[in-house]
Design a protein around this motif. Sequence first.
Motif, PDB file in Angstrom:
ATOM      1  N   ARG A 107      25.916  -3.204   1.865  1.00 44.59           N
ATOM      2  CA  ARG A 107      25.533  -1.793   1.870  1.00 44.59           C
ATOM      3  C   ARG A 107      24.016  -1.714   1.706  1.00 44.59           C
ATOM      4  O   ARG A 107      23.485  -2.032   0.635  1.00 44.59           O
ATOM      5  N   PRO A 108      23.301  -1.323   2.754  1.00 44.03           N
ATOM      6  CA  PRO A 108      21.839  -1.243   2.644  1.00 44.03           C
ATOM      7  C   PRO A 108      21.437  -0.188   1.627  1.00 44.03           C
ATOM      8  O   PRO A 108      22.006   0.894   1.584  1.00 44.03           O
ATOM      9  N   TRP A 109      20.437  -0.528   0.809  1.00 40.87           N
ATOM     10  CA  TRP A 109      20.025   0.389  -0.246  1.00 40.87           C
ATOM     11  C   TRP A 109      18.707   1.058   0.135  1.00 40.87           C
ATOM     12  O   TRP A 109      17.725   0.385   0.438  1.00 40.87           O
ATOM     13  N   PRO A 110      18.673   2.409   0.116  1.00 40.08           N
ATOM     14  CA  PRO A 110      17.446   3.115   0.520  1.00 40.08           C
ATOM     15  C   PRO A 110      16.399   3.112  -0.580  1.00 40.08           C
ATOM     16  O   PRO A 110      16.687   3.388  -1.748  1.00 40.08           O
ATOM     17  N   VAL A 111      15.156   2.811  -0.200  1.00 39.22           N
ATOM     18  CA  VAL A 111      14.027   2.894  -1.121  1.00 39.22           C
ATOM     19  C   VAL A 111      12.924   3.699  -0.451  1.00 39.22           C
ATOM     20  O   VAL A 111      12.781   3.695   0.770  1.00 39.22           O
ATOM     21  N   GLN A 112      12.144   4.386  -1.248  1.00 40.42           N
ATOM     22  CA  GLN A 112      11.039   5.185  -0.733  1.00 40.42           C
ATOM     23  C   GLN A 112       9.742   4.405  -0.821  1.00 40.42           C
ATOM     24  O   GLN A 112       9.301   4.021  -1.904  1.00 40.42           O
ATOM     25  N   ARG A 113       9.167   4.140   0.339  1.00 42.29           N
ATOM     26  CA  ARG A 113       7.780   3.694   0.414  1.00 42.29           C
ATOM     27  C   ARG A 113       7.041   4.861   1.072  1.00 42.29           C
ATOM     28  O   ARG A 113       7.056   5.946   0.542  1.00 42.29           O
ATOM     29  N   MET A 126       0.803  -1.223   0.000  1.00 45.76           N
ATOM     30  CA  MET A 126       0.000   0.000   0.000  1.00 45.76           C
ATOM     31  C   MET A 126       0.836   1.273   0.000  1.00 45.76           C
ATOM     32  O   MET A 126       0.294   2.357  -0.232  1.00 45.76           O
ATOM     33  N   GLY A 127       2.127   1.192   0.273  1.00 44.15           N
ATOM     34  CA  GLY A 127       2.921   2.393   0.491  1.00 44.15           C
ATOM     35  C   GLY A 127       3.716   2.863  -0.700  1.00 44.15           C
ATOM     36  O   GLY A 127       4.666   3.622  -0.550  1.00 44.15           O
ATOM     37  N   ARG A 128       3.359   2.409  -1.888  1.00 47.60           N
ATOM     38  CA  ARG A 128       4.084   2.851  -3.074  1.00 47.60           C
ATOM     39  C   ARG A 128       3.107   3.432  -4.099  1.00 47.60           C
ATOM     40  O   ARG A 128       1.905   3.165  -4.049  1.00 47.60           O
ATOM     41  N   ILE A 129       3.635   4.190  -5.023  1.00 49.27           N
ATOM     42  CA  ILE A 129       2.804   4.848  -6.025  1.00 49.27           C
ATOM     43  C   ILE A 129       2.478   3.872  -7.148  1.00 49.27           C
ATOM     44  O   ILE A 129       3.374   3.224  -7.701  1.00 49.27           O
ATOM     45  N   ASP A 130       1.205   3.767  -7.484  1.00 51.51           N
ATOM     46  CA  ASP A 130       0.746   2.932  -8.591  1.00 51.51           C
ATOM     47  C   ASP A 130       0.696   3.790  -9.864  1.00 51.51           C
ATOM     48  O   ASP A 130       0.476   5.003  -9.791  1.00 51.51           O
ATOM     49  N   PRO A 131       0.904   3.187 -11.036  1.00 55.14           N
ATOM     50  CA  PRO A 131       0.788   3.980 -12.270  1.00 55.14           C
ATOM     51  C   PRO A 131      -0.535   4.725 -12.388  1.00 55.14           C
ATOM     52  O   PRO A 131      -0.580   5.835 -12.937  1.00 55.14           O
ATOM     53  N   MET A 132      -1.622   4.156 -11.857  1.00 54.25           N
ATOM     54  CA  MET A 132      -2.915   4.856 -11.896  1.00 54.25           C
ATOM     55  C   MET A 132      -2.880   6.131 -11.048  1.00 54.25           C
ATOM     56  O   MET A 132      -3.597   7.094 -11.338  1.00 54.25           O
ATOM     57  N   ASP A 133      -2.058   6.138 -10.001  1.00 54.58           N
ATOM     58  CA  ASP A 133      -1.908   7.348  -9.190  1.00 54.58           C
ATOM     59  C   ASP A 133      -1.227   8.448  -9.992  1.00 54.58           C
ATOM     60  O   ASP A 133      -1.628   9.619  -9.949  1.00 54.58           O
ATOM     61  N   LEU A 134      -0.171   8.072 -10.727  1.00 52.04           N
ATOM     62  CA  LEU A 134       0.549   9.067 -11.524  1.00 52.04           C
ATOM     63  C   LEU A 134      -0.368   9.731 -12.545  1.00 52.04           C
ATOM     64  O   LEU A 134      -0.221  10.911 -12.861  1.00 52.04           O
TER      65      LEU A 134
END
Length: 472
Positions: free
Chosen positions: A444-450, A188-196
């Motif tokens: 190396r932890p990789w940052p992602v945006q949720r 639920m915490g990511r942007i869907d193409p329909m949101d864009l």
Amino acid sequence: MDLAIPPFEPPAPIPRTVPPGRLEVIRTVFRNPLELWGEASYTLPWIDTRFFGRRSLIVNHPGLIRHLLVDNASNYKMQNVRQLVLRPILRDGLLTAEGLVWKRTRKAIAPVFTPRHAKGFATQMYAKSIDFVEESYFGADATGLPRDISVDMAQMTFAILSETLFSGEIAVSEETFSRDTENLLHFMGRIDPMDLMEAPSWVPRVTRIGGGPVMAKFRDIVKNTIDMRRRRVAADPANAPQDFLTLMLALIDTDSGLTEDELQDNILTFIGAGHETTARALAWTLYCVANTPSVREAMEDEIDRVLAEAVDPVDWLESMPHVRAAFEEAMRLYPPAPSINRQAVKADSWTSPEGEVVEIPAGVTVLIMPWTLHRHELLWEEPRLFRPERFLPENRGKIDRFQYLPFGAGPRVCIGATFALQEAVIALGVLMHRYRFDPLPGFRPWPVQRLTVQPIKGMPMRVTPRAAKQAL
């Protein structure tokens, strides 16, 4: 700082040098929006651009940010895409409500989070941190085997939030809740193409289909928590906990205007999101500190001294400037909320001190990105490096109020900012007094945006008892 050891540059996407095409924008936003931003976002004070045919203004100038979030804040509503992502989860909770609903909710909740009141939580924060160290996870015989610190910090901050705001009476176990939160943010915490494309909310979002069951589970947790407290208040009102939950329940019976649905939305907001941001910032702090020996040594010396002097935990925030500075620097590099999205209601304009005029037509999306703002080359020296000394008391005056926004600014500034800072310093003080956190070689932890900035594959670290420690 030891000049023999090079400054630490934590992992982060390299700014793009070539603008992405439309399909690449969709793929990147879905995969990890932090990888979308190009060099201009880190070097220019503002950028006038277009996404899917819609004009957007990306803002990095502190003066313009102040205008948008403070001076003319009433002209800027929540941006549509942001609401399409968050409202399915939080509905009319404090983070997503607007207009009169937001105003009355904020007014009702504010007394719980005043700096004076927040200090009253220090003893509970300290006690739950001790429980975490001594009983729940690490124990007295830590083996040094790798642990996922991102999970540990989520469980620790949930325990603290549960105790301080809900008197430990949330209808779920800490271990189960941590997994459920991770699943919720994954679906639920990511942007869907329909949101864009700003499709109406009733249009199905394929990426969120799997989130239905976990969303329903969270709603059940909230309902069961409320029902459990209502029964307790009804049975023995004089001895019911006088905490955030009881306050919210009492608002239903007053002229506050808070509805039953809004009550549930706000309880979910605080249960689901109230611990998540602090947990992520704590994990990134421990990782950055572990890779900066001189900073870790200064923090450990400070923590040991404060504990030896038996300073009350309520005063740790002021007594541990190096600990606080490390946490704030980690939030600069990995802001828990990496974007602030607004939309102009009416046409507006702003003039820079140099006389440049920025025109903002009605309907334009305004993006204030703490992720790029906090790494901006015009505002920070060596912005990609972990340098906590920026936030020591003698240096703080160099930082403009509107170039550092881990908690936002203006009327919608995070209501729990003081709570979070105090919680973080107490948790770090307890953890680092007893234990050393070391990175795994080569990881190396990789940052992602949720909803927050998360390490995509967790944060495995080795945790071992410090060779010399004093009793807490």
